[in-house]
Write a protein that holds these residues in place. Structure first.
Motif, PDB file in Angstrom:
ATOM      1  N   LEU A  17       0.808  -1.217   0.000  1.00  0.00           N
ATOM      2  CA  LEU A  17       0.000   0.000   0.000  1.00  0.00           C
ATOM      3  C   LEU A  17       0.845   1.273   0.000  1.00  0.00           C
ATOM      4  O   LEU A  17       0.366   2.337  -0.389  1.00  0.00           O
ATOM      5  CB  LEU A  17      -0.931   0.003   1.220  1.00  0.00           C
ATOM      6  N   TYR A  18       2.092   1.161   0.441  1.00  0.00           N
ATOM      7  CA  TYR A  18       2.977   2.322   0.475  1.00  0.00           C
ATOM      8  C   TYR A  18       3.885   2.409  -0.751  1.00  0.00           C
ATOM      9  O   TYR A  18       4.810   3.210  -0.792  1.00  0.00           O
ATOM     10  CB  TYR A  18       3.816   2.306   1.752  1.00  0.00           C
ATOM     11  N   GLY A  19       3.632   1.558  -1.743  1.00  0.00           N
ATOM     12  CA  GLY A  19       4.412   1.598  -2.964  1.00  0.00           C
ATOM     13  C   GLY A  19       5.764   0.936  -2.865  1.00  0.00           C
ATOM     14  O   GLY A  19       6.609   1.115  -3.754  1.00  0.00           O
ATOM     15  N   GLN A  20       5.980   0.164  -1.792  1.00  0.00           N
ATOM     16  CA  GLN A  20       7.244  -0.547  -1.643  1.00  0.00           C
ATOM     17  C   GLN A  20       7.121  -1.964  -2.219  1.00  0.00           C
ATOM     18  O   GLN A  20       6.052  -2.573  -2.182  1.00  0.00           O
ATOM     19  CB  GLN A  20       7.634  -0.629  -0.158  1.00  0.00           C
ATOM     20  N   THR A  21       8.212  -2.476  -2.779  1.00  0.00           N
ATOM     21  CA  THR A  21       8.178  -3.791  -3.400  1.00  0.00           C
ATOM     22  C   THR A  21       7.755  -4.850  -2.388  1.00  0.00           C
ATOM     23  O   THR A  21       8.158  -4.826  -1.228  1.00  0.00           O
ATOM     24  CB  THR A  21       9.560  -4.159  -3.977  1.00  0.00           C
ATOM     25  N   ASP A  22       6.933  -5.780  -2.841  1.00  0.00           N
ATOM     26  CA  ASP A  22       6.338  -6.768  -1.950  1.00  0.00           C
ATOM     27  C   ASP A  22       6.008  -8.007  -2.777  1.00  0.00           C
ATOM     28  O   ASP A  22       5.541  -7.880  -3.914  1.00  0.00           O
ATOM     29  CB  ASP A  22       5.075  -6.195  -1.308  1.00  0.00           C
ATOM     30  N   ASP A  23       6.243  -9.181  -2.223  1.00  0.00           N
ATOM     31  CA  ASP A  23       5.972 -10.415  -2.963  1.00  0.00           C
ATOM     32  C   ASP A  23       4.900 -11.275  -2.297  1.00  0.00           C
ATOM     33  O   ASP A  23       4.783 -12.462  -2.581  1.00  0.00           O
ATOM     34  CB  ASP A  23       7.255 -11.239  -3.141  1.00  0.00           C
ATOM     35  N   ALA A  24       4.072 -10.675  -1.435  1.00  0.00           N
ATOM     36  CA  ALA A  24       3.093 -11.456  -0.670  1.00  0.00           C
ATOM     37  C   ALA A  24       2.143 -12.227  -1.572  1.00  0.00           C
ATOM     38  O   ALA A  24       1.832 -13.397  -1.310  1.00  0.00           O
ATOM     39  CB  ALA A  24       2.305 -10.538   0.259  1.00  0.00           C
ATOM     40  N   TYR A  25       1.652 -11.611  -2.638  1.00  0.00           N
ATOM     41  CA  TYR A  25       0.672 -12.247  -3.521  1.00  0.00           C
ATOM     42  C   TYR A  25       1.234 -12.495  -4.918  1.00  0.00           C
ATOM     43  O   TYR A  25       0.471 -12.607  -5.878  1.00  0.00           O
ATOM     44  CB  TYR A  25      -0.570 -11.360  -3.672  1.00  0.00           C
ATOM     45  N   GLU A  26       2.522 -12.597  -5.076  1.00  0.00           N
ATOM     46  CA  GLU A  26       3.083 -12.610  -6.418  1.00  0.00           C
ATOM     47  C   GLU A  26       2.790 -13.892  -7.195  1.00  0.00           C
ATOM     48  O   GLU A  26       2.902 -13.912  -8.422  1.00  0.00           O
ATOM     49  CB  GLU A  26       4.597 -12.367  -6.387  1.00  0.00           C
ATOM     50  N   LEU A  27       2.396 -14.974  -6.531  1.00  0.00           N
ATOM     51  CA  LEU A  27       2.136 -16.238  -7.212  1.00  0.00           C
ATOM     52  C   LEU A  27       0.681 -16.660  -7.037  1.00  0.00           C
ATOM     53  O   LEU A  27       0.104 -16.502  -5.960  1.00  0.00           O
ATOM     54  CB  LEU A  27       3.070 -17.329  -6.679  1.00  0.00           C
ATOM     55  N   VAL A  28       0.107 -17.211  -8.080  1.00  0.00           N
ATOM     56  CA  VAL A  28      -1.276 -17.673  -8.022  1.00  0.00           C
ATOM     57  C   VAL A  28      -1.463 -18.702  -6.911  1.00  0.00           C
ATOM     58  O   VAL A  28      -2.497 -18.731  -6.234  1.00  0.00           O
ATOM     59  CB  VAL A  28      -1.690 -18.270  -9.385  1.00  0.00           C
ATOM     60  N   THR A  29      -0.472 -19.555  -6.699  1.00  0.00           N
ATOM     61  CA  THR A  29      -0.598 -20.628  -5.713  1.00  0.00           C
ATOM     62  C   THR A  29      -0.764 -20.103  -4.286  1.00  0.00           C
ATOM     63  O   THR A  29      -1.337 -20.797  -3.444  1.00  0.00           O
ATOM     64  CB  THR A  29       0.624 -21.554  -5.770  1.00  0.00           C
ATOM     65  N   THR A  30      -0.278 -18.907  -4.007  1.00  0.00           N
ATOM     66  CA  THR A  30      -0.398 -18.368  -2.643  1.00  0.00           C
ATOM     67  C   THR A  30      -1.855 -18.210  -2.249  1.00  0.00           C
ATOM     68  O   THR A  30      -2.313 -18.749  -1.227  1.00  0.00           O
ATOM     69  CB  THR A  30       0.329 -17.023  -2.533  1.00  0.00           C
ATOM     70  N   LEU A  31      -2.622 -17.474  -3.046  1.00  0.00           N
ATOM     71  CA  LEU A  31      -4.029 -17.269  -2.720  1.00  0.00           C
ATOM     72  C   LEU A  31      -4.850 -18.540  -2.929  1.00  0.00           C
ATOM     73  O   LEU A  31      -5.843 -18.764  -2.226  1.00  0.00           O
ATOM     74  CB  LEU A  31      -4.605 -16.126  -3.547  1.00  0.00           C
ATOM     75  N   ALA A  32      -4.444 -19.380  -3.876  1.00  0.00           N
ATOM     76  CA  ALA A  32      -5.163 -20.642  -4.075  1.00  0.00           C
ATOM     77  C   ALA A  32      -5.047 -21.523  -2.834  1.00  0.00           C
ATOM     78  O   ALA A  32      -6.023 -22.151  -2.399  1.00  0.00           O
ATOM     79  CB  ALA A  32      -4.617 -21.369  -5.300  1.00  0.00           C
ATOM     80  N   THR A  33      -3.844 -21.577  -2.246  1.00  0.00           N
ATOM     81  CA  THR A  33      -3.638 -22.355  -1.024  1.00  0.00           C
ATOM     82  C   THR A  33      -4.393 -21.743   0.144  1.00  0.00           C
ATOM     83  O   THR A  33      -5.037 -22.441   0.928  1.00  0.00           O
ATOM     84  CB  THR A  33      -2.137 -22.440  -0.695  1.00  0.00           C
ATOM     85  N   LEU A  34      -4.321 -20.428   0.268  1.00  0.00           N
ATOM     86  CA  LEU A  34      -5.008 -19.754   1.367  1.00  0.00           C
ATOM     87  C   LEU A  34      -6.520 -19.947   1.278  1.00  0.00           C
ATOM     88  O   LEU A  34      -7.198 -20.154   2.290  1.00  0.00           O
ATOM     89  CB  LEU A  34      -4.657 -18.267   1.351  1.00  0.00           C
ATOM     90  N   ALA A  35      -7.063 -19.898   0.062  1.00  0.00           N
ATOM     91  CA  ALA A  35      -8.502 -20.114  -0.107  1.00  0.00           C
ATOM     92  C   ALA A  35      -8.899 -21.510   0.365  1.00  0.00           C
ATOM     93  O   ALA A  35      -9.940 -21.687   1.016  1.00  0.00           O
ATOM     94  CB  ALA A  35      -8.893 -19.914  -1.568  1.00  0.00           C
ATOM     95  N   LYS A  36      -8.086 -22.497   0.052  1.00  0.00           N
ATOM     96  CA  LYS A  36      -8.370 -23.864   0.495  1.00  0.00           C
ATOM     97  C   LYS A  36      -8.352 -23.956   2.018  1.00  0.00           C
ATOM     98  O   LYS A  36      -9.232 -24.579   2.636  1.00  0.00           O
ATOM     99  CB  LYS A  36      -7.340 -24.819  -0.108  1.00  0.00           C
ATOM    100  N   LEU A  37      -7.378 -23.334   2.652  1.00  0.00           N
ATOM    101  CA  LEU A  37      -7.290 -23.354   4.112  1.00  0.00           C
ATOM    102  C   LEU A  37      -8.506 -22.685   4.748  1.00  0.00           C
ATOM    103  O   LEU A  37      -9.090 -23.213   5.707  1.00  0.00           O
ATOM    104  CB  LEU A  37      -6.016 -22.641   4.576  1.00  0.00           C
ATOM    105  N   LEU A  38      -8.886 -21.528   4.238  1.00  0.00           N
ATOM    106  CA  LEU A  38     -10.002 -20.794   4.828  1.00  0.00           C
ATOM    107  C   LEU A  38     -11.315 -21.542   4.623  1.00  0.00           C
ATOM    108  O   LEU A  38     -12.199 -21.527   5.492  1.00  0.00           O
ATOM    109  CB  LEU A  38     -10.075 -19.396   4.234  1.00  0.00           C
TER     110      LEU A  38
END
Length: 521
Positions: free
Chosen positions: A379-400
């Protein structure tokens, strides 16, 4: 009466045997993760525009959306990559005031020998046989007939005076991505123009003049709360990407927002040169959108690339959302010629700029190399890789989803008490400690399924507490350690021409008992 019944009245007087069934401890989480193809239909289709409908075969797609339409062609790519999962279509009407792209094929000179013109329209092979007795008008008419005979093609043809005019089947900007080319497999593949024949194609091998981007407001509204996990949406203009990011993003109204909890991903594709794609990627920043870049020389249109990408992602992620998509072939779409494909430096830079990448596989088909999302900055315009791969949110969705199923199934109508409260067995009461134990047990199951790791630290950081201002509310800090993927295997090959024998002897002497000549006599 310590046991909490949900249906049998506590005041019942009539004998004898009464039973109620409770499924709360038996069910397993199950959800149909369907795909959605989004594209323009033609007037030949009988579907209602802007209303999603399930599609089970190519014949249904042709009937509902019109043969050769953008959406029909997307389903051709989808079914070539995924035959097993549920898929819907979201037909769009042609934009108001839109225009269809056009292009011309001009026969300049007749051949000196008979042969075959290996013409490709949007990557589809259209062979045209010619003879030495043909005139330029005959050849143009033969090209026209061959194109119009294939109802699956996204164009119609009209010949006059040796010139074949191609017109896209629908109106819109992506008709500019319909390609016209010759001899895709080259002379080694048995494809070359007959000697003497001279043909010119549209500039850059693409139709041009297409205008108009769909309005997605009604289509997105008609989706309602129906879950669509894998959306193929081929439009990559700023407004279209913004609208779909708002629908699937993390705002309160987004599908990843707390109000809706539907989750999902948007897949797209874009043709371009390396500099153009690089600069394009730097303008984007969405964790729910993944846009695959492909070379200018690919004969396949962007809407077919997008459909193939979404189809393969669905097929793989439904089975295991944590496995990388690398090395999955994109069937039906055609790669650019060898000399026009992106090299290592270009692919690496594109992936670092928010563009999903592909490369040629051993089967000579394009394959997914990295399922990058466009997310690059916080949100502050700094480089970030939290969501850079499709598998990240796909895995999190399965967990939730697993967690939501466990809580809503096992504790649907429970009372809430503090830890340490003494109550009878069978009472429908939970405490923060009971919920914490349930979450740890669920985490162990998810770890067994290969979705997470590090149970010890998960337990350390997991917090479950009653809200200090609302006695009927539990607050949970849920800190899963998502499992990672093997994406890089780095080797330092520190070779020798010969090991130092003196060092070896010293090492051997240290690890073996002294040599005893007598004992070995």
């Amino acid at each position: 009466m310590p046991i909490s019944f949900a249906n049998i009245p506590a005041t019942i007087k009539i004998p004898l045997y009464w039973v109620e069934v409770d499924p709360s401890m038996a069910g397993l989480p199950s959800i149909n993760l369907r795909a959605l193809m989004v594209g323009i239909m033609t007037a030949d289709g009988d579907a209602e525009p802007d209303v999603p409908i399930p599609i089970g075969s190519q014949a249904q797609a042709d009937m509902r959306f019109g043969q050769g339409s953008e959406l029909s062609r997307m389903f051709m790519a989808y079914f070539n990559n995924n035959f097993a999962n549920e898929v819907w279509g979201l037909p769009l009407a042609e934009p108001v005031g839109a225009a269809a792209a056009t292009g011309t094929i001009t026969v300049m000179k007749v051949p000196d020998e008979a042969g075959t013109i290996h013409l490709y329209i949007a990557g589809t092979h259209v062979p045209v046989n010619v003879h030495t007795t043909d005139t330029v008008d005959n050849i143009a008419s033969a090209i026209e007939a061959a194109i119009n005979a294939d109802d699956t093609l996204p164009v119609t043809a009209a010949a006059a005076a040796g010139v074949v005019t191609l017109t896209a089947m629908w109106k819109g900007i992506l008709t500019n991505d319909i390609t016209v080319s010759l001899n895709y497999f080259g002379a080694r593949g048995g494809e070359k123009l007959p000697v003497g024949l001279d043909i010119t194609l549209p500039t850059n091998g693409l139709l041009s003049g297409g205008v108009g981007t769909p309005d997605f407001d009604d289509a997105i509204s008609a989706m309602g709360e129906t879950p669509f996990e894998y959306v193929a949406m081929p439009y990559t203009d700023t407004n279209s990407l913004f609208e779909w990011d708002q629908e699937f993003g993390f705002t309160d109204q987004g599908r990843w927002g707390f109000e809706r909890q539907l989750f999902g991903h948007v897949f797209s594709a874009k043709r371009g040169s390396y500099p153009d794609l690089l600069l394009f990627g730097l303008t984007l920043n969405s964790g729910v959108e993944s846009i695959m870049g492909f070379e200018v020389g690919s004969p396949s249109p962007c809407f077919e690339w997008a459909a193939a990408y979404a189809a393969k992602a669905q097929r793989a992620l439904v089975n295991d959302p944590a496995r990388p998509l690398q090395a999955l072939s994109l069937n039906r779409v055609r790669a650019a010629p060898f000399h026009e494909q992106f090299d290592f430096v270009e692919l690496n830079s594109l992936a670092s700029s928010g563009i999903a990448i592909q490369k040629l596989g051993g089967d000579k088909q394009p394959m997914i190399a990295r399922e990058q999302t466009t997310y690059q900055l916080n949100l502050y315009g700094q480089t970030d890789d939290a969501y850079e791969l499709v598998t990240t949110l796909a895995t999190l969705a399965k967990l939730l989803r697993n967690q939501r199923h466990a809580i809503s199934s096992k504790f649907p109508r429970h009372k809430l008490a503090n830890d340490g409260t003494r109550f009878g067995p069978g009472q429908a009461i939970v405490t923060p400690g009971i919920i914490k134990g349930e979450l740890i047990a669920q985490y162990q199951q998810d770890m067994w399924s290969g979705l997470v790791e590090d149970l010890r630290n998960f337990k350390r950081h997991l917090l479950v507490e009653r809200d200090p201002d609302n006695p009927n509310r539990l607050n949970v800090l849920y800190p899963p350690d998502l499992i990672n993927q093997l994406r890089i295997f780095a080797v330092l090959a520190q070779f020798r021409l010969q090991y130092d024998r003196g060092i070896d002897n010293v090492i051997i002497g240290q690890n073996q008992p002294p040599y005893n000549a007598a004992s070995n006599a």
